[in-house]
Design an enzyme around this catalytic site. Structure first.
Site, PDB file in Angstrom:
ATOM      1  N   ASP A  23      -5.840  63.124  57.222  1.00 21.63           N
ATOM      2  CA  ASP A  23      -7.573  62.123  57.357  1.00 21.63           C
ATOM      3  C   ASP A  23      -8.817  62.186  56.531  1.00 21.63           C
ATOM      4  OD1 ASP A  23      -6.088  60.343  57.577  1.00 21.63           O
ATOM      5  OD2 ASP A  23      -7.297  60.365  59.536  1.00 21.63           O
ATOM      6  N   GLU A  71      -6.973  57.597  56.142  1.00 18.69           N
ATOM      7  CA  GLU A  71      -6.686  56.126  57.428  1.00 18.69           C
ATOM      8  C   GLU A  71      -8.025  55.062  56.844  1.00 18.69           C
ATOM      9  OE1 GLU A  71      -9.121  57.305  61.412  1.00 18.69           O
ATOM     10  OE2 GLU A  71      -9.735  54.748  61.852  1.00 18.69           O
ATOM     11  N   LYS A 128      -2.695  54.678  56.316  1.00 20.72           N
ATOM     12  CA  LYS A 128      -2.462  54.537  57.843  1.00 20.72           C
ATOM     13  C   LYS A 128      -3.481  53.296  58.232  1.00 20.72           C
ATOM     14  CE  LYS A 128      -4.144  59.368  59.863  1.00 20.72           C
ATOM     15  NZ  LYS A 128      -5.376  58.340  60.738  1.00 20.72           N
ATOM     16  N   VAL A 156      -8.851  66.206  59.545  1.00 20.78           N
ATOM     17  CA  VAL A 156      -9.803  65.528  60.842  1.00 20.78           C
ATOM     18  C   VAL A 156      -9.976  64.171  61.560  1.00 20.78           C
ATOM     19  CG1 VAL A 156     -12.244  66.977  59.498  1.00 20.78           C
ATOM     20  CG2 VAL A 156     -10.815  64.464  59.104  1.00 20.78           C
ATOM     21  N   THR A 157     -10.293  64.445  62.460  1.00 20.28           N
ATOM     22  CA  THR A 157     -10.656  65.080  62.987  1.00 20.28           C
ATOM     23  C   THR A 157      -9.894  65.839  64.481  1.00 20.28           C
ATOM     24  OG1 THR A 157     -12.269  63.552  65.017  1.00 20.28           O
ATOM     25  CG2 THR A 157     -13.005  64.731  63.183  1.00 20.28           C
ATOM     26  N   CYS A 161      -8.197  62.219  64.671  1.00 18.11           N
ATOM     27  CA  CYS A 161      -6.400  61.684  64.534  1.00 18.11           C
ATOM     28  C   CYS A 161      -6.163  62.999  64.558  1.00 18.11           C
ATOM     29  CB  CYS A 161      -7.187  61.179  62.656  1.00 18.11           C
ATOM     30  SG  CYS A 161      -7.817  59.774  63.345  1.00 18.11           S
ATOM     31  N   GLN A 201       0.169  76.132  77.691  1.00 16.16           N
ATOM     32  CA  GLN A 201       0.965  75.833  79.258  1.00 16.16           C
ATOM     33  C   GLN A 201       2.583  76.006  77.816  1.00 16.16           C
ATOM     34  OE1 GLN A 201       1.270  72.123  82.071  1.00 16.16           O
ATOM     35  NE2 GLN A 201       0.224  71.561  80.440  1.00 16.16           N
TER      36      GLN A 201
END
Ligand code: TIU
Length: 232
Positions: A23, A71, A128, A156-157, A161, A201
């Site tokens: 994007d 997008e 998309k 981005v961002t 996204c 994690q």
């Protein structure tokens, strides 16, 4: 080859890794688009463009598969659901006329990718309708057809996204390496925490590195002939 990364080095083969640029559209990155209409400072996003350009050029030289996303919506807005249209009660929202054409509408100037990162022939562009790059697109089919298992992610961002796409990719079995200076947010604190969340994690969603360490790894691999390919 290995890129220095957190939580540990990211091992990848450029033949089965794709560069995914998410994007990087005028509507988000340049002044006068949707990002600014939402009240944001677009210069925060523009700073991710030069490092992404360097990564894109190096990935092209290395013969990597490159995929771009945008997008946006059909001109008749038939793929824009009610909740996305009305959320935010914006004065100027998706489908409305803006300084760079109708906002986030396919075919409009603002919807297209920034000049610095213009896709080349052979680099698929995924249109998309959502935040995630996999939702309602043929991205997964395109990647699997090509044998891609790992994604180097720019765009981005960070927390919208990029995060949604990395989460979708992770659940589909792709290893993701996010280059932290090649992704950005209108909210620096969201960027910072978004990056931390990816690598926490033990790499719950993937790995984090930056453009310099990625470019260093590609340069080193090109300078060092691989075992079995040495001449003489
Ligand atoms: N590409 C993407 O992140 N779309 C957004 O709407 N992002 C915002 O941060 N608004």
């Amino acid at each position: 080859m290995a890129v220095q990364a957190e939580p540990y080095d990211f091992e990848f083969d450029p033949k089965t890794a794709a560069l995914l640029i998410i994007d990087m559209q005028r509507d988000f990155v340049y002044r006068g688009g949707f990002g600014e209409a939402l009240g944001n400072d677009t210069s925060l996003l523009l700073k991710a463009v030069p490092p992404t350009e360097r990564v894109l050029q190096a990935a092209r030289r290395a013969g990597m598969f490159i995929v771009h996303t945008r997008e946006g919506h059909r001109p008749d807005l038939s793929d824009l659901h009610r909740t996305k249209k009305h959320r935010g009660r914006l004065k100027v929202g998706i489908g409305d006329p803006g300084p760079m054409g109708r906002i986030l509408v396919r075919g409009e100037h603002g919807h297209d990718i920034v000049d610095e990162l213009r896709p080349r022939d052979g680099e698929p562009v995924i249109d998309k309708p959502g935040k995630g790059s996999f939702h309602a697109t043929d991205l997964d089919t395109i990647l699997r057809t090509r044998g891609i298992q790992q994604l180097i992610v720019c765009g981005v961002t960070t927390e919208v996204c990029v995060h949604t796409s990395v989460r979708e990719a992770n659940d589909r079995g792709y290893d993701c390496l996010v280059l932290q200076d090649c992704v950005s947010s209108y909210f620096p604190e969201f960027h910072e925490v978004g990056i931390k969340m990816i690598k926490a994690q033990g790499g719950i969603f993937g790995w984090v590195s930056d453009s310099k360490r990625f470019l260093d790894a590609l340069a080193e691999a090109q300078a060092t002939p691989r075992a079995g390919s040495a001449r003489g």
